[in-house]
Design a protein around this motif. Sequence first.
Motif, short mmCIF file in Angstrom:
data_model
loop_
_atom_site.label_atom_id
_atom_site.label_comp_id
_atom_site.label_asym_id
_atom_site.label_seq_id
_atom_site.Cartn_x
_atom_site.Cartn_y
_atom_site.Cartn_z
N LEU A 293 0.82 -1.21 0.00
CA LEU A 293 0.00 0.00 0.00
C LEU A 293 0.86 1.26 0.00
O LEU A 293 0.52 2.27 -0.63
N SER A 294 1.99 1.23 0.70
CA SER A 294 2.85 2.42 0.76
C SER A 294 3.44 2.75 -0.60
O SER A 294 3.67 3.93 -0.91
N SER A 295 3.67 1.73 -1.44
CA SER A 295 4.23 2.01 -2.76
C SER A 295 3.22 2.76 -3.63
O SER A 295 3.61 3.56 -4.49
N VAL A 296 1.94 2.50 -3.43
CA VAL A 296 0.92 3.24 -4.18
C VAL A 296 0.96 4.72 -3.82
O VAL A 296 0.96 5.60 -4.69
N TYR A 297 1.01 5.00 -2.53
CA TYR A 297 1.06 6.41 -2.08
C TYR A 297 2.37 7.07 -2.50
O TYR A 297 2.39 8.25 -2.87
N GLN A 298 3.47 6.35 -2.45
CA GLN A 298 4.74 6.92 -2.88
C GLN A 298 4.73 7.26 -4.37
O GLN A 298 5.27 8.29 -4.79
N ALA A 299 4.12 6.39 -5.17
CA ALA A 299 4.04 6.65 -6.60
C ALA A 299 3.18 7.88 -6.88
O ALA A 299 3.53 8.72 -7.73
N LEU A 300 2.05 8.01 -6.18
CA LEU A 300 1.20 9.18 -6.37
C LEU A 300 1.94 10.47 -5.97
O LEU A 300 1.87 11.48 -6.67
N GLN A 301 2.64 10.41 -4.87
CA GLN A 301 3.36 11.60 -4.41
C GLN A 301 4.49 11.95 -5.36
O GLN A 301 4.70 13.12 -5.70
N ALA A 302 5.25 10.94 -5.78
CA ALA A 302 6.42 11.22 -6.61
C ALA A 302 6.03 11.78 -7.97
O ALA A 302 6.62 12.75 -8.45
N PHE A 303 5.04 11.19 -8.61
CA PHE A 303 4.70 11.60 -9.96
C PHE A 303 3.83 12.85 -9.99
O PHE A 303 4.06 13.77 -10.78
N LEU A 304 2.80 12.89 -9.16
CA LEU A 304 1.86 14.01 -9.20
C LEU A 304 2.31 15.18 -8.33
O LEU A 304 1.95 16.32 -8.60
N HIS B 178 -3.57 16.66 -16.01
CA HIS B 178 -4.93 16.15 -15.95
C HIS B 178 -5.00 14.98 -14.98
O HIS B 178 -4.04 14.21 -14.84
N ALA B 179 -6.16 14.82 -14.37
CA ALA B 179 -6.32 13.72 -13.41
C ALA B 179 -6.28 12.37 -14.11
O ALA B 179 -5.89 11.37 -13.50
N ASP B 180 -6.67 12.34 -15.39
CA ASP B 180 -6.65 11.06 -16.11
C ASP B 180 -5.24 10.54 -16.33
O ASP B 180 -5.05 9.35 -16.65
N ASN B 181 -4.25 11.39 -16.17
CA ASN B 181 -2.87 10.96 -16.38
C ASN B 181 -2.39 9.96 -15.33
O ASN B 181 -1.29 9.42 -15.47
N VAL B 182 -3.20 9.73 -14.30
CA VAL B 182 -2.79 8.77 -13.29
C VAL B 182 -2.63 7.38 -13.88
O VAL B 182 -1.88 6.53 -13.35
N GLY B 183 -3.31 7.12 -15.01
CA GLY B 183 -3.17 5.83 -15.66
C GLY B 183 -1.83 5.62 -16.33
O GLY B 183 -1.50 4.48 -16.73
N ARG B 184 -1.04 6.67 -16.48
CA ARG B 184 0.28 6.53 -17.10
C ARG B 184 1.36 6.07 -16.10
O ARG B 184 2.50 5.84 -16.50
N PHE B 185 1.01 6.01 -14.83
CA PHE B 185 1.97 5.67 -13.80
C PHE B 185 1.67 4.24 -13.32
O PHE B 185 0.51 3.84 -13.21
N PHE C 256 2.64 15.50 -18.14
CA PHE C 256 2.10 14.21 -17.72
C PHE C 256 1.30 14.29 -16.41
O PHE C 256 0.84 13.26 -15.93
N ARG C 257 1.17 15.46 -15.86
CA ARG C 257 0.41 15.57 -14.61
C ARG C 257 -0.52 16.79 -14.61
O ARG C 257 -0.89 17.30 -13.57
#
Length: 568
Positions: A244-255, A283-290, A280-281
């Motif tokens: 679960l922490s990797s999901v939050y880390q990916a959101l923080q790092a990319f967005l 639009h909210a739909d760009n979350v699918g690129r990560f 790449f950040r």
Amino acid sequence: LRPRREMRGPLGLFFRGFNRVFERVMGGYLNGSRFLIRKAAFAILLLLGAAAVSGLLGIRLPGGFVPEEDQGYIFVNVQLPMAASLDRTAAVNDKLDAIFKTQPGIKYYTGVAGFSLLSLVTTTYNSFYFITLDDWDARHKHGLTANVIIRQLNQKLAGVAEAQVFAFSPPAIPGIGTSGGVTFILEDRSGKDPAFLAENTENFLAAARKRPEFARLFTTLLPSVPQFFADVDRDKVLKQGINLSSVYQALQAFLGGAFVNYFNQYGRVWQVYVQAEGEFRTHADNVGRFYVRNAAGQPVPLSTLVRMREVNGPEFTTRFNEYRAAQINGLLAPGFSTRQGMQALEEVFAQTMSRDMGFDYSGMSFQEQVASQGVPASAVIGFSVLVVFLLMAALYESWTLPFAVLLATPIAMFGALGALWLRGFELDVFSQIGMLMVIGLAAKNAILIVEFAKVAYEGGMSLFDAALEGVRVRRRALFMTSFAFILGCVPLWTAAGAGAVGRQVLGTVVIGGMLTDTLIASLFISVSFYVSERFRRASPRVTARAVSAPAAISGGAGDEPPAGGSRP
């Protein structure tokens, strides 16, 4: 001593004319003192009336702490609509730059897009300007003080439709707060949600803006900013064996952005952040690129694990004394002091807020609140009068004679407070210091007359003549020294430049107090000496001492023996 020769020429003619006029004026003062001594009861009533009027003036004058000075620079705050982009903020800044270039009195300016000095928060829809004004000499010729420039700027900035823009002064003491005026903190002491604080803040501002004490009221609270909420499906994350922490880390790092480490280069320490490129950040739909990897090491797009939805919420939360709070800044209207502004906000709070709410102050307003809760100015002035009284009692070895020195002080205070009222100044720290000076100077002038009257009275003159003798002997010295001091304080009265307001307040108090003390109070000093000595003589403890004749000495160098005795 060699006899003085009379001065001749134009200068001698001037001095002789001056002395004739001055002696006539001094003769009028002597006749006035003689009349007031004969009407001593009426004179004492006048002194009591002056004391009462001084007290009323002190109550009616607006209170203050430290006056706002022209410090040579001002601030400008820019607020765009919620969640406006940084590009829109930069476009508004370009429009503001054109306004600042045409404003007289501005030397140069510096703009910071994406930052608010009032809230100290970085947002895309805020901007801040630090404006440096021209030198004093250049602005003084055209009457362009900082307050005048602020008013002219606000008239021009009102025409900027894309944002709320206003200029304001810095705090009176640099480093204490971020703005002048009043800094009021509205607190939610019940611990409810941000919507409760936002509703009460809106009601409070609606009522406070109806008060005449303020030219502008605004808050840094941003309770309903459009945002995206990343709703992570935790069950799906755990089923796929993803941490679960990797999901939050990916959101923080990319967005957002994630800190990596430091490194040294060119003699400086640099920070390393990882972040996705802007394209790449956006639009909210760009979350699918990560992607993140599951337990099998296969990449899984974040769009299958995270649902982005639009919400409204506070941009940031201010905590003051551990309570969720809203900062409210008030710019005062001309003619009103900070003390009046604080009292107005407290009255509005009592009328509109429930028991779940509280308030406090910050910056210079907090310092003023602490000062007002300490020893009041009336107590300081009263204590200074007491110290002067005790010193005079020790000097003259009398409890009544010091009243002769102090009874004329209310007239000097009347002049000091009246001068403040006529010039529209506040009763602040500088004016209180000036009043303490006036008390000491008024006592000094009275001592010049009382001392000589006391010597004349002890030398055998009647009390009436001794009181007038003090005026006759010392009136010229009193007038000359007092007017020399008053003329020396004229530069304070007409001060300009940095710190001019504080100097003007101090000069106004001292000149007003000394003028009334010299021109009016000097008539009453002989009366106060006469009345105090009358009371002292009427006191039952004061008795005449019998002076015994020296006893005859037996014997001597003569030939005759002493009576009833014989020569040894």
